[in-house]
Design an enzyme around this catalytic site. Structure first.
Site, mmCIF file in Angstrom:
data_model
loop_
_atom_site.group_PDB
_atom_site.id
_atom_site.type_symbol
_atom_site.label_atom_id
_atom_site.label_comp_id
_atom_site.label_asym_id
_atom_site.label_seq_id
_atom_site.Cartn_x
_atom_site.Cartn_y
_atom_site.Cartn_z
ATOM 1 C CE LYS A 1 3.854 3.111 13.929
ATOM 2 N NZ LYS A 1 3.918 2.696 12.547
ATOM 3 N N PRO B 1 -4.897 0.295 18.567
ATOM 4 C CG PRO B 1 -6.743 -0.941 17.865
ATOM 5 C CD PRO B 1 -6.146 -0.291 19.061
ATOM 6 C CG HIS C 1 -2.162 -0.856 0.958
ATOM 7 N ND1 HIS C 1 -3.433 -0.361 0.908
ATOM 8 C CD2 HIS C 1 -2.261 -2.182 0.693
ATOM 9 C CE1 HIS C 1 -4.278 -1.342 0.628
ATOM 10 N NE2 HIS C 1 -3.593 -2.459 0.506
ATOM 11 C CE1 TYR D 1 -1.442 4.028 9.504
ATOM 12 C CE2 TYR D 1 -0.191 2.976 7.738
ATOM 13 C CZ TYR D 1 -1.327 3.054 8.521
ATOM 14 O OH TYR D 1 -2.349 2.161 8.336
ATOM 15 C CE1 TYR E 1 -5.476 4.242 8.451
ATOM 16 C CE2 TYR E 1 -5.964 4.313 10.787
ATOM 17 C CZ TYR E 1 -5.281 3.765 9.731
ATOM 18 O OH TYR E 1 -4.401 2.726 9.949
#
Ligand code: FAD
Length: 389
Positions: free
Chosen positions: A296, A292, A72, A382, A201
């Site tokens: 991580k 979550p 991704h 991220y 998100y």
């Protein structure tokens, strides 16, 4: 029984540690209190940072990941009326991979059982002893009910949040930091192709929602709910309706499918320090938990054991203790960075009903979506900061 490193827990941390040690000629035995079927079926994380993918590949357990995993190149951040893509390669030159923790675990178990170090399932009464000496041992009962003693040079406590290792470290003194968030995630797995090319998100006045995926035909979706929520109160229709509302965007539609798994997950930050007592070393969820939202937990477990493997090799092959002595501090530096990032993502995206907080969150989201510097900061965290072994 005797080995160099006794490893408690066959989650990703324990299994990968055993593999990394074996590649350097260090013996280990892995003790797991659940069955193989149970461990392989546990639905958990699914986003792998670049360093996790690199580590698994270098450890020779990345073939299926490279074949079946999905690379991704970013994520979408959404708030009402806006869906903005953060382009990770453009922002920081790195990517992430979607590949379920279940699959990582299966790959590691398959490799281990094909001639790797011993891996004993369904053991019980596991107790690490004499960890302040150079000859610690692990007492346990094997699957046939026989009492056993495993003599070791070092013990790795990779037995997760509810394991037996952390209390042994804390008995000698230490500190714990904890934050429980006033919300939970209701997560589903569904047999339906993802309705999006990248994870979404989404901030919404009704609460956060996340559209993730496991494969081209399996979607993983989450809704922010209150911590006391009962899963029985959430019919599949109610879940899909709430997801459709929170992801709503003109010209886009959420595809629905058969729900194959659903559960409510608590949201907690937890750090226990130090990550070592004598010859007992903690790694992964045994020492820390993150909510979550930052993806991580699994990646931190991999980072810990990458550091720990190098430190144990130096100790056991060269009799040099510099890396084991600095292990806890070096691991905790990364743990706190990831703890901060996970808290940041959680705080930016979950609604509390407070109108002032909501305006601050929307301001932060607009900032990340309009400033390259703010976007790069998120992208670097991220995709995972480089690991200095
Ligand atoms: C329900 C759930 C959902 C999650 N979802 C996400 C997600 O969506 N995204 C994300 O990034 N992270 C997620 N996580 C976090 C992520 O899965 C963990 O960070 C990761 O599993 C850590 O790996 P580990 O090997 O340290 O611990 P674990 O995976 O917990 O492995 C520990 C192992 O030790 C075994 N064990 C425990 N006690 C003993 C004992 N006394 N003796 C022997 N063995 C023992 C356990 O059975 C287990 O196999 C989730 C965690 C949970 C619990």
């Amino acid at each position: 029984m005797r080995t160099q490193v006794g490893i408690i827990g066959a989650g990703p941390a324990g299994l990968l540690l055993s593999r990394l040690l074996a590649l350097q000629g260090i013996d280990s035995v892995v003790l797991e209190n659940r069955s193989r079927a149970y461990v392989e079926a546990r639905i958990r994380a699914g986003i792998l940072e670049q360093h996790t993918v690199d580590t698994l590949t270098e450890a020779g357990v990345g073939d299926r990941l490279r074949r079946e995993g999905l690379e991704h190149h970013g994520i979408y951040l959404q708030y009402p009326g806006t869906r903005h893509k953060l382009d990770f390669p453009a922002l920081c030159g790195r990517t992430v991979w979607v590949y379920g923790q279940t699959e990582v675990t299966k790959d590691l178990i398959t490799t281990q059982l094909a001639g790797g170090p011993p891996l004993l399932f369904e053991v019980s009464d596991v107790i690490p002893e004499d960890v302040d000496t150079d000859s610690p041992r692990i007492r346990f009962t094997d699957a046939d009910g026989n009492a056993q003693v495993l003599e070791c040079d070092a013990i790795a406590g990779t037995d997760g949040f509810h394991g037996v290792s952390r209390p042994v470290v804390q008995q000698a003194g230490g500190r714990v930091w904890e934050r429980t968030y006033p919300y939970a995630w209701l997560g589903i797995l569904a047999d339906v192709a993802p309705s999006t090319d990248e994870l979404i998100y989404a901030w919404h006045p009704d609460g956060f929602a996340l559209h993730s995926m496991r494969s081209p035909s399996v979607s993983r979706l989450y809704l922010q709910v209150s911590p006391g929520e009962q899963i029985e109160d959430w019919s599949d229709d109610r879940i899909w309706d709430n997801l459709a509302t929170r992801f709503a965007l003109d010209g886009w539609e959420l595809c629905t499918g058969t729900v194959t798994d659903k559960s409510v997950l608590p949201m907690r930050s937890f750090v226990s320090a130090p990550m070592r007592r004598g010859r007992l070393f903690l790694a992964g969820d045994a020492a820390h938990i993150v909510p979550p939202t930052g993806a991580k937990g699994l990646n931190l477990a991999v980072a810990d054991v990458t550091l720990l493997a190098a430190a144990l090799v130096r100790l056991l092959r060269e009799q040099r203790s510099d890396l084991v002595d600095s292990y806890s501090d070096r691991a905790l530096a990364r743990v706190w960075r990831c703890t901060h990032f996970s808290w940041f993502m959680t705080s930016m995206l979950h609604t509390s009903g407070d109108a002032f907080d909501a305006e601050l969150q929307l301001s932060q989201l607009r900032r990340v979506c309009s400033s390259e510097a703010a976007a790069r900061e998120l992208a670097e965290n991220y995709t995972g900061l480089p690991l200095d072994v």
